[in-house]
Design a protein around this motif. Structure first.
Motif, PDB file in Angstrom:
ATOM      1  N   THR A  99       0.210  -1.207  -0.441  1.00  8.81           N
ATOM      2  CA  THR A  99      -0.027   0.149  -0.403  1.00  8.81           C
ATOM      3  C   THR A  99       0.705   1.235   0.031  1.00  8.81           C
ATOM      4  OG1 THR A  99      -1.888  -1.197   1.721  1.00  8.81           O
ATOM      5  CG2 THR A  99      -2.482   1.240   1.106  1.00  8.81           C
ATOM      6  N   LYS A 100       1.591   1.518   0.691  1.00  3.92           N
ATOM      7  CA  LYS A 100       2.779   2.789   0.570  1.00  3.92           C
ATOM      8  C   LYS A 100       3.408   3.346  -0.497  1.00  3.92           C
ATOM      9  CE  LYS A 100       4.315   2.153   5.357  1.00  3.92           C
ATOM     10  NZ  LYS A 100       5.361   2.266   6.475  1.00  3.92           N
ATOM     11  N   VAL A 101       4.071   1.517  -0.238  1.00  2.00           N
ATOM     12  CA  VAL A 101       4.900   2.031  -2.437  1.00  2.00           C
ATOM     13  C   VAL A 101       3.529   2.392  -3.203  1.00  2.00           C
ATOM     14  CG1 VAL A 101       5.780   0.249  -4.353  1.00  2.00           C
ATOM     15  CG2 VAL A 101       6.358   0.168  -2.056  1.00  2.00           C
ATOM     16  N   ALA A 102       2.952   1.634  -3.577  1.00  2.38           N
ATOM     17  CA  ALA A 102       1.456   2.154  -4.476  1.00  2.38           C
ATOM     18  C   ALA A 102       0.943   3.533  -4.045  1.00  2.38           C
ATOM     19  CB  ALA A 102       0.065   1.207  -4.160  1.00  2.38           C
ATOM     20  N   VAL A 103       0.634   3.853  -2.779  1.00  2.71           N
ATOM     21  CA  VAL A 103       0.514   5.055  -2.466  1.00  2.71           C
ATOM     22  C   VAL A 103       2.077   6.127  -3.457  1.00  2.71           C
ATOM     23  CG1 VAL A 103       0.287   7.031  -0.617  1.00  2.71           C
ATOM     24  CG2 VAL A 103      -0.592   4.823  -1.357  1.00  2.71           C
ATOM     25  N   LEU A 104       2.890   5.693  -2.593  1.00  2.00           N
ATOM     26  CA  LEU A 104       4.164   6.818  -2.996  1.00  2.00           C
ATOM     27  C   LEU A 104       4.933   7.074  -4.406  1.00  2.00           C
ATOM     28  CD1 LEU A 104       6.903   5.420  -0.252  1.00  2.00           C
ATOM     29  CD2 LEU A 104       5.886   7.888  -0.743  1.00  2.00           C
ATOM     30  N   GLU A 105       4.235   6.128  -5.209  1.00  2.00           N
ATOM     31  CA  GLU A 105       4.055   5.838  -6.545  1.00  2.00           C
ATOM     32  C   GLU A 105       3.042   6.572  -7.534  1.00  2.00           C
ATOM     33  OE1 GLU A 105       3.612   1.936  -8.005  1.00  2.00           O
ATOM     34  OE2 GLU A 105       5.713   1.370  -7.931  1.00  2.00           O
ATOM     35  N   ILE A 106       2.416   7.369  -6.432  1.00  2.06           N
ATOM     36  CA  ILE A 106       1.049   7.681  -7.815  1.00  2.06           C
ATOM     37  C   ILE A 106       1.305   9.673  -6.941  1.00  2.06           C
ATOM     38  CG2 ILE A 106      -1.222   8.638  -6.668  1.00  2.06           C
ATOM     39  CD1 ILE A 106      -2.379   5.964  -6.438  1.00  2.06           C
ATOM     40  N   LEU A 107       2.284   8.895  -5.827  1.00  2.00           N
ATOM     41  CA  LEU A 107       2.375  11.323  -5.121  1.00  2.00           C
ATOM     42  C   LEU A 107       3.571  11.736  -5.901  1.00  2.00           C
ATOM     43  CD1 LEU A 107       1.906  10.858  -1.378  1.00  2.00           C
ATOM     44  CD2 LEU A 107      -0.015  11.766  -3.119  1.00  2.00           C
ATOM     45  N   GLY A 108       4.369  10.489  -6.228  1.00  2.00           N
ATOM     46  CA  GLY A 108       5.834  11.034  -7.293  1.00  2.00           C
ATOM     47  C   GLY A 108       5.292  11.302  -8.652  1.00  2.00           C
ATOM     48  N   ALA A 109       4.091  10.125  -9.361  1.00  2.00           N
ATOM     49  CA  ALA A 109       3.519  10.883 -10.557  1.00  2.00           C
ATOM     50  C   ALA A 109       3.066  12.418 -10.587  1.00  2.00           C
ATOM     51  CB  ALA A 109       3.138  10.018 -10.737  1.00  2.00           C
ATOM     52  N   VAL A 110       2.462  12.104  -9.364  1.00  2.00           N
ATOM     53  CA  VAL A 110       1.540  13.560  -9.393  1.00  2.00           C
ATOM     54  C   VAL A 110       2.215  14.913  -9.723  1.00  2.00           C
ATOM     55  CG1 VAL A 110       0.290  14.818  -8.338  1.00  2.00           C
ATOM     56  CG2 VAL A 110      -0.322  12.873  -8.239  1.00  2.00           C
ATOM     57  N   CYS A 111       3.128  14.624  -8.793  1.00  2.00           N
ATOM     58  CA  CYS A 111       4.545  15.688  -8.661  1.00  2.00           C
ATOM     59  C   CYS A 111       4.564  15.904 -10.458  1.00  2.00           C
ATOM     60  CB  CYS A 111       5.676  15.650  -8.113  1.00  2.00           C
ATOM     61  SG  CYS A 111       5.662  15.494  -5.984  1.00  2.00           S
ATOM     62  N   LEU A 112       4.960  15.492 -11.031  1.00  2.00           N
ATOM     63  CA  LEU A 112       5.452  14.959 -12.472  1.00  2.00           C
ATOM     64  C   LEU A 112       4.238  15.814 -13.421  1.00  2.00           C
ATOM     65  CD1 LEU A 112       7.818  12.758 -12.721  1.00  2.00           C
ATOM     66  CD2 LEU A 112       7.897  14.150 -11.866  1.00  2.00           C
ATOM     67  N   VAL A 113       3.199  15.521 -12.675  1.00  2.00           N
ATOM     68  CA  VAL A 113       2.002  16.408 -13.405  1.00  2.00           C
ATOM     69  C   VAL A 113       1.853  17.464 -13.368  1.00  2.00           C
ATOM     70  CG1 VAL A 113      -0.317  15.974 -14.016  1.00  2.00           C
ATOM     71  CG2 VAL A 113       0.472  14.128 -13.062  1.00  2.00           C
ATOM     72  N   PRO A 114       0.872  18.753 -14.179  1.00  2.00           N
ATOM     73  CA  PRO A 114       1.250  19.582 -14.699  1.00  2.00           C
ATOM     74  C   PRO A 114       0.121  20.759 -12.816  1.00  2.00           C
ATOM     75  CG  PRO A 114       1.614  19.299 -16.727  1.00  2.00           C
ATOM     76  CD  PRO A 114       1.445  18.016 -16.120  1.00  2.00           C
ATOM     77  N   ASP A 115       0.853  21.341 -12.712  1.00  2.00           N
ATOM     78  CA  ASP A 115      -0.517  21.948 -10.990  1.00  2.00           C
ATOM     79  C   ASP A 115      -0.943  20.537 -10.538  1.00  2.00           C
ATOM     80  OD1 ASP A 115      -0.326  24.252 -12.832  1.00  2.00           O
ATOM     81  OD2 ASP A 115      -2.399  23.008 -13.591  1.00  2.00           O
ATOM     82  N   GLY A 116       0.903  19.679 -10.179  1.00  2.00           N
ATOM     83  CA  GLY A 116       0.373  18.857  -8.935  1.00  2.00           C
ATOM     84  C   GLY A 116       1.426  18.824  -8.780  1.00  2.00           C
ATOM     85  N   HIS A 117       2.421  19.529  -8.798  1.00  2.00           N
ATOM     86  CA  HIS A 117       3.795  19.292  -7.561  1.00  2.00           C
ATOM     87  C   HIS A 117       3.116  19.678  -5.692  1.00  2.00           C
ATOM     88  CE1 HIS A 117       7.998  20.612  -5.311  1.00  2.00           C
ATOM     89  NE2 HIS A 117       7.608  19.800  -5.862  1.00  2.00           N
ATOM     90  N   LYS A 118       2.835  20.934  -6.052  1.00  2.00           N
ATOM     91  CA  LYS A 118       1.868  22.154  -4.695  1.00  2.00           C
ATOM     92  C   LYS A 118       0.676  20.953  -4.029  1.00  2.00           C
ATOM     93  CE  LYS A 118       1.281  26.489  -3.007  1.00  2.00           C
ATOM     94  NZ  LYS A 118       1.220  27.917  -3.296  1.00  2.00           N
ATOM     95  N   LYS A 119       0.390  20.432  -4.264  1.00  2.00           N
ATOM     96  CA  LYS A 119      -1.101  19.035  -3.759  1.00  2.00           C
ATOM     97  C   LYS A 119      -0.164  18.267  -3.374  1.00  2.00           C
ATOM     98  CE  LYS A 119      -4.605  20.450  -7.097  1.00  2.00           C
ATOM     99  NZ  LYS A 119      -5.299  20.842  -6.386  1.00  2.00           N
ATOM    100  N   VAL A 120       1.238  18.162  -4.013  1.00  2.00           N
ATOM    101  CA  VAL A 120       1.880  17.272  -2.959  1.00  2.00           C
ATOM    102  C   VAL A 120       2.137  17.664  -1.616  1.00  2.00           C
ATOM    103  CG1 VAL A 120       3.785  15.278  -3.148  1.00  2.00           C
ATOM    104  CG2 VAL A 120       1.977  15.449  -5.038  1.00  2.00           C
ATOM    105  N   LEU A 121       2.839  19.085  -1.976  1.00  2.00           N
ATOM    106  CA  LEU A 121       3.314  19.811  -0.866  1.00  2.00           C
ATOM    107  C   LEU A 121       2.778  19.652   0.117  1.00  2.00           C
ATOM    108  CD1 LEU A 121       5.840  21.999  -2.659  1.00  2.00           C
ATOM    109  CD2 LEU A 121       6.506  19.428  -0.844  1.00  2.00           C
ATOM    110  N   GLN A 122       1.507  20.144  -0.471  1.00  2.16           N
ATOM    111  CA  GLN A 122       0.117  20.728   0.895  1.00  2.16           C
ATOM    112  C   GLN A 122      -0.283  18.856   1.311  1.00  2.16           C
ATOM    113  OE1 GLN A 122      -2.944  22.279  -2.094  1.00  2.16           O
ATOM    114  NE2 GLN A 122      -1.711  24.474  -1.756  1.00  2.16           N
TER     115      GLN A 122
END
Length: 1024
Positions: free
Chosen positions: A215-238
């Motif tokens: 579960t942790k690996v799946a979540v981290l992969e999603i969050l890491g990929a969202v960082c690479l998506v436009p407008d996704g980086h700040k959402k991950v920091l929040q």
């Protein structure tokens, strides 16, 4: 010397397709394409292209895959199209091809998991449902995803994550739910929907708290990929700030560093988790703003260094894993490049960020001989004075200084922060602008304060003038309206008088020419009522407890016009016998309907000169000047002083306002009412007259009473002025009540829908009641509210009123809008006629008292400044006409009400408007509630039928799947989308690969490169 431009790979979706070969297209059908036979011939090329374009659009492929699909031969395109359509038309997938099914199942799973524990077999079935949804989101056409989004399926998944118990959170179901969100993000529409949801990324981040490594690996992969998506980086920091509060972390990213350092003694799972953490850290540091901003990377990396990531990286080298080492190498490579770039800005080879002395020397050297150097000294001087002892909030003060500096460094020119803002409402640009204009602001502030005081004084004077003008304008408008009404009334009466005179002359001439011999004639009028032919039920029915009207009481009423035989042609008498049989049937539900009751509240209108006590009686005289002379009672004098302090007027001003009948609007109505409590009594006047030579020594209250006693008829003047100010308000309170009775009386007499209701109820009651209670020609209106007491023998929830509404919907649909015909009934039901007449009497008495005082004032000599006679004369002219209109309106309302009572066969004088109209008001409320009950019953019935259909289809589908699995043993392959490619590239580290074909360049302005100072703002000289 310009800093060397470091090139790193661009972070985005295109990095996932680095190969020059076209992507391979795999279909998920188990049968090879060359073995498929299709009965339908291949259409022409244009039609084939159109059909194939629709199919490709549904698959939501990337641009590169779309090109590869369209490059296929025509025969292969037709084979792909036919196989897809055959799959979509497969009856075995009918139920599960609906997103509704999965959303309902997951909602029910979320609700049941809090009630009881599940066995292992049930847990497997629940996991299969979630896995099937994940497969459907990957393999079904685009319309499935669109429908899933429209039904708010994402919120369903997020709510499930929030409501999980411990066992579910550590099970495979949790991992599968995360997989469903990942599958939803695998196409552009679903990914945009997830990123647009305000709480989606925050909720996903909460799953990092579980012990399940997958579960942790799946979540981290999603969050890491969202960082690479436009407008996704700040959402991950929040989301990481949100997780810090959720997991009660001391600092952000603390749990990730703990997991990175912890050993689980399971090599494969441990390496996978640590690889996912490092890929996430690299994505957070280098994606988004981190691609171009050295300041941001240094700022965020410092957080990880303070948490001790460097010694952990040395330990991770012992795992000897190529993928993990790639992420570690990339972290250290970017760190070394950033440190080198930072050192070049200070013309050195290395900056030891662990050494406070070296950093201070670099700053000192940089700012020496600049305008900023005095401010550096000021900062250091104030830092010396800051608290340094432990406790007492000293750490928080240093933390505040740290956050202010962070925001100064990171905030851009628009006032936006690339990281989560450490301080809210802290705009650096605005603060600098304020500092630059500090002296000008101070001067303008002083001038603004001066203008404000002048403005307050002018506004007070303007308010008094406006109040005076409004009063004069209102009086003028009222007088003009009254004069126009009087003129119209006189013209109308003149026309009527001339017409009456002409009519009298005509009659006189006829009488003189005609000799009348009038033999006595006896007229006999016999009224024969229509005979009733009422159908009789075949079995005893429940009785309707109405109050029956006698045959001799319906002449001239609405009942004489009603013929219930028309309703018998429409009513289904067999269904009525079944529904309201006297023999008790099996009850469907034991819950009953509630009767609605109307509460009539009447608020007595206080008399014109009623005196109140209480608010100031508890005050007492605390102190008094020794030399003051006071002959008035101490408690009364103290209350009088309090009133005068509220008035804020001198005795002379009060006297002038009373003589002028307050033309300037200085005395409010509530102040006049209080002044009536302090009218000088005869005993007070006698005592004050004895000491009038000591006027200067008199206390304030005594002097006020003495000067007011010098005004002739002071009490009558105050009473007249108070009546004048309250007249319009009282008239406005009474008139709507009178109009409500008048309009409601007209409505009940004219409403055709009400007549139809009474006709159907009369027919219904005559059919249900036998013997003396039946064969009625009418009934009292109070019987309308007894309809709800008769309940069905089949379903106790169904009353006679519910059944009547069903009949109205079927045969008389217009009756359902009966409330529009009777709009004034609710207001009329609140009016008490006795209280209304009492209020009118109070106004009539006040006018008579005012006229008597006017006659007295006219009989005496007028003092200078006394305007009582002209003001009151004009007022009485207008008020008398307005009051006469009210009396005429009241007389008309009472007449209409009496006619409405007679219209319904009620005895005149036995019912008041609140009782009569209250009956209809309660009936309308019950009517509305019964309609609402029927709508709820119908909705529950439809939902139950839908649920049963879904269960039947699901059961049939499972049986088919079970048989198909036994016979074929086929497997379903999942399509891989672009979000999966991004996650895979992030996991392997290819997204950070230095040898990637697409390199990104650091975007820095020419001024920044020339100054080598990072992002600096222009220095402005500030006075301090």
């Amino acid at each position: 010397m310009h800093p060397r431009k470091r090139t790193r790979p661009t972070l985005g979706f295109m990095c996932c397709f680095s190969s020059s070969e076209p992507p391979e297209i795999n279909l998920k059908d188990s049968v090879p394409l060359q073995l498929l036979e299709f009965s339908a011939p291949m259409p022409p090329e244009e039609e084939l292209h159109a059909r194939f374009s629709e199919l490709v659009d549904e698959l939501d492929l990337t641009d590169k895959n779309r090109e590869a699909m369209f490059a296929l031969p025509a025969e292969k395109k037709w084979q792909i199209y036919c196989s897809k359509k055959k799959e979509q038309e497969d009856p075995n997938k009918l139920a599960t091809s609906w997103p509704d099914y999965y959303i309902d199942r997951i909602n029910s799973m979320a609700a049941m998991q809090t009630l009881f524990a599940f066995e292992e077999e049930e847990m497997e079935m629940r996991n299969k449902v979630v896995e099937d949804l994940k497969t459907a989101l990957r393999t079904q056409p685009m319309r499935f995803v669109t429908r899933f989004i429209e039904l708010d399926g994402l919120t369903c998944l997020l709510n499930f994550l929030k409501s999980m118990d411990y066992e579910t959170s550590e099970s495979r179901i949790h991992t599968s739910i995360i997989g469903c969100i990942k599958a939803l993000m695998n196409n552009s529409q679903g990914r945009a929907h997830v990123l647009a949801h305000p709480q989606s990324i925050n909720t996903i981040s909460q799953s990092l708290r579980q012990d399940n490594i997958k579960t942790k690996v799946a979540v981290l992969e999603i969050l890491g990929a969202v960082c690479l998506v436009p407008d996704g980086h700040k959402k991950v920091l929040q989301a990481m700030v949100h997780y810090q509060k959720y997991a009660a972390e001391r600092t952000r990213f603390q749990s990730l560093l703990n997991e990175l350092d912890r050993s689980t003694r399971h090599y494969r799972d441990e390496v996978n988790l640590k690889t996912a953490i490092m890929s996430f850290i690299n994505a957070v540091l280098n994606a988004g703003v981190g691609e171009d901003s050295l300041e941001f990377r240094v700022h965020l990396r410092y957080e990880f260094l303070m948490l001790g990531i460097q010694p952990v990286i040395e330990k991770l080298r012992a795992h000897d894993n190529a993928t993990l080492d790639r992420h570690l190498d990339f972290f250290e490579m970017v760190r070394n490049e950033d440190e080198l770039e930072l050192a070049k800005c200070f013309d050195t080879t290395h900056v030891d960020t662990k050494s406070a002395g070296q950093m201070f020397e670099l700053i000192k050297k940089k700012l020496s001989n600049t305008d900023a150097y005095p401010h550096l000294l000021s900062i250091l001087k104030h830092c010396l004075q800051m608290p340094y002892k432990r406790g007492a909030g000293s750490i928080q003060q240093w933390q505040l200084l740290d956050r202010i500096l962070q925001q100064i460094v990171l905030q851009d020119e628009k006032g936006e922060n690339p990281d989560v803002s450490p301080l809210d409402n802290f705009n650096v640009k605005n603060i600098i602008r304020m500092l630059v204009n500090e002296n000008e602001v101070k001067q303008w502030r002083d001038q603004a304060e001066k203008f404000r005081k002048e403005h307050v004084e002018l506004m007070a004077r303007l308010e008094r003038k406006e109040r005076e003008c409004e009063t004069k304008t209102q009086e003028k408008d009222d007088m003009m309206k009254t004069l126009n009404k009087m003129k119209d009334k006189l013209q109308k009466e003149g026309v009527e008088l001339r017409s009456a005179r002409e009519h009298v002359l005509d009659l006189s001439s006829h009488i003189s020419n005609i000799s009348v011999s009038s033999p006595s004639v006896n007229f006999y009028s016999t009224t024969s009522l229509r005979t009733k032919s009422i159908p009789q039920p075949s079995q005893p029915l429940k009785s309707f407890n109405w109050s029956k009207l006698g045959e001799n009481k319906i002449t001239g009423t609405i009942w004489y016009e009603i013929d219930d035989r028309r309703a018998f042609k429409v009513l289904d008498l067999k269904d009525i016998e079944k529904m309201f049989s006297a023999y008790q049937r099996q009850q469907v539900c034991k819950c009953g309907t509630q009767e609605s009751h109307l509460k009539n509240e009447s608020k007595p209108f206080s008399l014109f000169l009623q005196k109140e006590t209480g608010s100031m009686d508890d005050l007492y005289l605390s102190s008094r000047k020794v030399k003051e002379l006071s002959v008035i009672d101490g408690r009364r004098a103290q209350n009088c002083v309090i009133l005068l302090s509220k008035l804020k007027m001198s005795n002379e001003e009060i006297k002038r306002a009373i003589l002028e009948m307050d033309e300037r609007e200085e005395l409010a109505k509530d102040m006049l009412e209080q002044l009536l409590k302090f009218v000088p009594e005869k005993s007070d006047i006698d005592l004050l007259e004895e000491h009038k030579h000591e006027l200067e020594r008199m206390a304030r209250a005594d002097r006020f009473l003495f000067e007011m006693s010098r005004i002739d008829h002071y009490q009558q003047r105050i009473q007249s002025l108070f009546f004048k100010k309250k007249f319009a308000e009282r008239l406005a309170e009474i008139k709507p009540k009178v109009e409500a009775i008048l309009c409601a009386s007209r409505e009940v007499m004219r409403s055709k829908h009400l007549t139809q209701v009474l006709e159907v109820v009369l027919a219904f009651g005559n059919f249900m009641n036998k013997g003396q209670r039946g064969n009625a020609y009418g009934f009292k209106v109070s019987s309308l509210n007894k309809i709800i007491d008769t309940k069905s023998s089949i379903d106790r929830n169904i009353t006679m009123l519910h059944y009547l509404i069903i009949i109205f919907e079927k045969h008389y649909p217009d009756i359902l809008n009966i409330q529009q015909d009777l709009a004034f009934i609710p207001e009329a039901a609140k009016v008490n006629l006795a209280e209304l007449e009492k209020e009118v009497f109070i106004i009539r008495s006040g006018l008579k008292a005012l006229e008597a005082e006017l006659r007295y004032q006219q009989s005496r000599a007028c003092d200078w400044g006394d305007k009582f006679v002209p003001v009151v004369s004009d007022f009485i002219t207008v008020a008398s006409f307005s009051f006469s209109e009210l009396e005429e309106l009241l007389a008309e309302a009472k007449d209409k009400f009496s006619k409405s009572l007679k219209h319904f066969g009620e005895e005149e004088g036995c019912m008041q408007p609140d009782e009569f109209f209250g009956i209809f008001d309660i009936f309308l409320q019950s009517f509305s509630e019964a309609r609402h009950d029927l709508e709820n019953m119908q909705r529950r019935k439809e939902e139950e039928e839908r649920r049963m259909r879904m269960e039947a289809m699901l059961k049939d589908q499972r049986e088919r799947e079970r048989r198909a699995k036994k016979s074929t043993g086929g497997s379903v392959s999942e399509e891989v989308g672009e979000f999966d490619d991004l996650v895979s590239a992030l996991r392997s580290g290819e997204v950070f690969d230095k040898d990637s074909k697409l390199k990104h360049k650091r975007k820095r302005s020419a001024n920044q490169l020339a100054d080598c100072g990072g992002r600096e703002r222009p220095v402005t000289k500030v006075n301090y």
